[in-house]
Design an enzyme around this catalytic site. Structure first.
Site, mmCIF file in Angstrom:
data_model
loop_
_atom_site.group_PDB
_atom_site.id
_atom_site.type_symbol
_atom_site.label_atom_id
_atom_site.label_comp_id
_atom_site.label_asym_id
_atom_site.label_seq_id
_atom_site.Cartn_x
_atom_site.Cartn_y
_atom_site.Cartn_z
ATOM 1 N N CYS A 155 0.861 -1.184 0.000
ATOM 2 C CA CYS A 155 0.000 0.000 0.000
ATOM 3 C C CYS A 155 0.893 1.228 0.000
ATOM 4 C CB CYS A 155 -0.923 0.007 1.217
ATOM 5 S SG CYS A 155 -1.925 1.509 1.344
ATOM 6 N N HIS B 45 -3.136 -4.544 -10.826
ATOM 7 C CA HIS B 45 -3.947 -3.390 -11.210
ATOM 8 C C HIS B 45 -4.377 -3.507 -12.667
ATOM 9 C CE1 HIS B 45 -3.087 -1.005 -7.585
ATOM 10 N NE2 HIS B 45 -1.889 -1.553 -7.638
ATOM 11 N N GLU C 291 -10.730 -0.713 -5.094
ATOM 12 C CA GLU C 291 -9.713 -1.606 -4.543
ATOM 13 C C GLU C 291 -10.339 -2.933 -4.112
ATOM 14 O OE1 GLU C 291 -6.394 -0.262 -2.212
ATOM 15 O OE2 GLU C 291 -7.281 1.734 -2.074
ATOM 16 N N CYS D 82 -5.116 5.486 -3.848
ATOM 17 C CA CYS D 82 -4.381 4.221 -3.870
ATOM 18 C C CYS D 82 -3.003 4.506 -4.450
ATOM 19 C CB CYS D 82 -5.112 3.171 -4.698
ATOM 20 S SG CYS D 82 -4.198 1.625 -4.880
ATOM 21 N N GLY E 192 -1.823 2.061 -7.053
ATOM 22 C CA GLY E 192 -2.662 2.289 -8.227
ATOM 23 C C GLY E 192 -2.243 3.521 -9.015
#
Length: 277
Positions: free
Chosen positions: A71, A162, A211, A220, A223
């Site tokens: 993350c 992703h 997510e 994100c 992302g």
């Protein structure tokens, strides 16, 4: 359990110091504390642990209790936590994650961290490693049918899988309706995070994200990194891009020569507290 609520661009997690002892039943605890009505409220829970490979180790759990590999917004907050709470005085940190060791540079003011740059590592483009099921080695602008509508996806892993989709208008896009269909599509064996991207200019994009395990979030980090890589691969932007998220802006640089992605953004402590479990 003592905790600290923190956020990076609105991507909020409950942070727990587990350096001395890790939590038992952490997956169930994550579901309890993440609940915005009956718990603390957050996109998940992040445990800050000791490491024999790096300065610290981060364990991230989504709001549904599932474990995430990485993350980007969360790891910046881990850096602020360990520095602000004087667990370290280093302004260059290494943090172990399931997707490898990440290296962070801290910007401080008045002995507090205000901004963090993270070396997010190299993007993974090989389909089977992301993972995504495809006849091609890489998935770039590949068509996919979602609820009877054809979209074109570019798939990138930055520790998490992703799928990036380019749209004309992120503001009015029905992320909450379409996101679950992407997340649970059969071509994504481990489910997927989906970024819906509007290119504003060669150095600016707008992004909304669904997510896996958490639903739509305000930001994100992985992302944002994956999206800039996808933009470059599709010839839509330059290598340095400001990503405008619902929760704020991130600065992303894709160094193609080194094949590394760097992310710079804020980290904020919201409040501290205790919760009975």
């Amino acid at each position: 359990m003592k905790f600290t609520k923190m956020q990076g661009c609105g991507n909020d997690y409950v942070y727990v110091n587990c350096i001395e002892k890790e939590l038992e039943n952490s997956n169930e605890i994550a579901k309890v504390v993440s609940n915005r009505h009956f718990g603390v409220g957050g996109d998940g829970m992040i445990m800050i642990c000791s490491s024999d490979k790096a300065d610290f180790r981060m364990k991230m759990l989504n709001a549904d209790g599932s474990e995430g590999a990485m993350c980007g917004n969360g790891i910046r907050c881990v850096a602020k936590y360990v520095y602000d709470y004087k667990l370290t005085n280093k302004e260059n940190l290494s943090i172990e994650t399931p997707s490898g060791i990440k290296y962070l540079d801290l910007t401080t003011e008045n002995n507090k961290v205000v901004e963090v740059t993270v070396n997010m590592g190299s993007p993974i483009l090989e389909a089977k490693l992301i993972p995504v099921i495809s006849d091609n080695d890489k998935v770039i602008a590949e068509p996919i049918d979602i609820d009877g509508v054809e979209y074109k996806i570019t798939c990138v892993s930055m520790g998490n899988p992703h799928a990036i989709v380019f749209v004309e208008d992120t503001k009015n896009f029905q992320v909450e309706k379409i996101g679950p269909s992407f997340e649970n599509n059969k071509i994504f064996p481990d489910r997927v995070n989906t970024e819906f991207i509007q290119v504003i200019d060669r150095n600016t994009i707008s992004m909304r994200v669904w997510e896996r395990g958490s639903g739509e979030t305000l930001a994100c980090g992985t992302g944002a990194c994956a999206s800039v890589v996808a933009c470059v691969l599709n010839g839509k932007t330059e290598d340095e891009v400001t990503v405008k998220l619902l929760g704020g802006d991130l600065k992303i640089k894709y160094d193609r020569e080194q094949n590394l992605v760097f992310m710079t953004g804020p980290a904020v402590i919201v409040f501290e507290g205790e919760i009975e479990l």
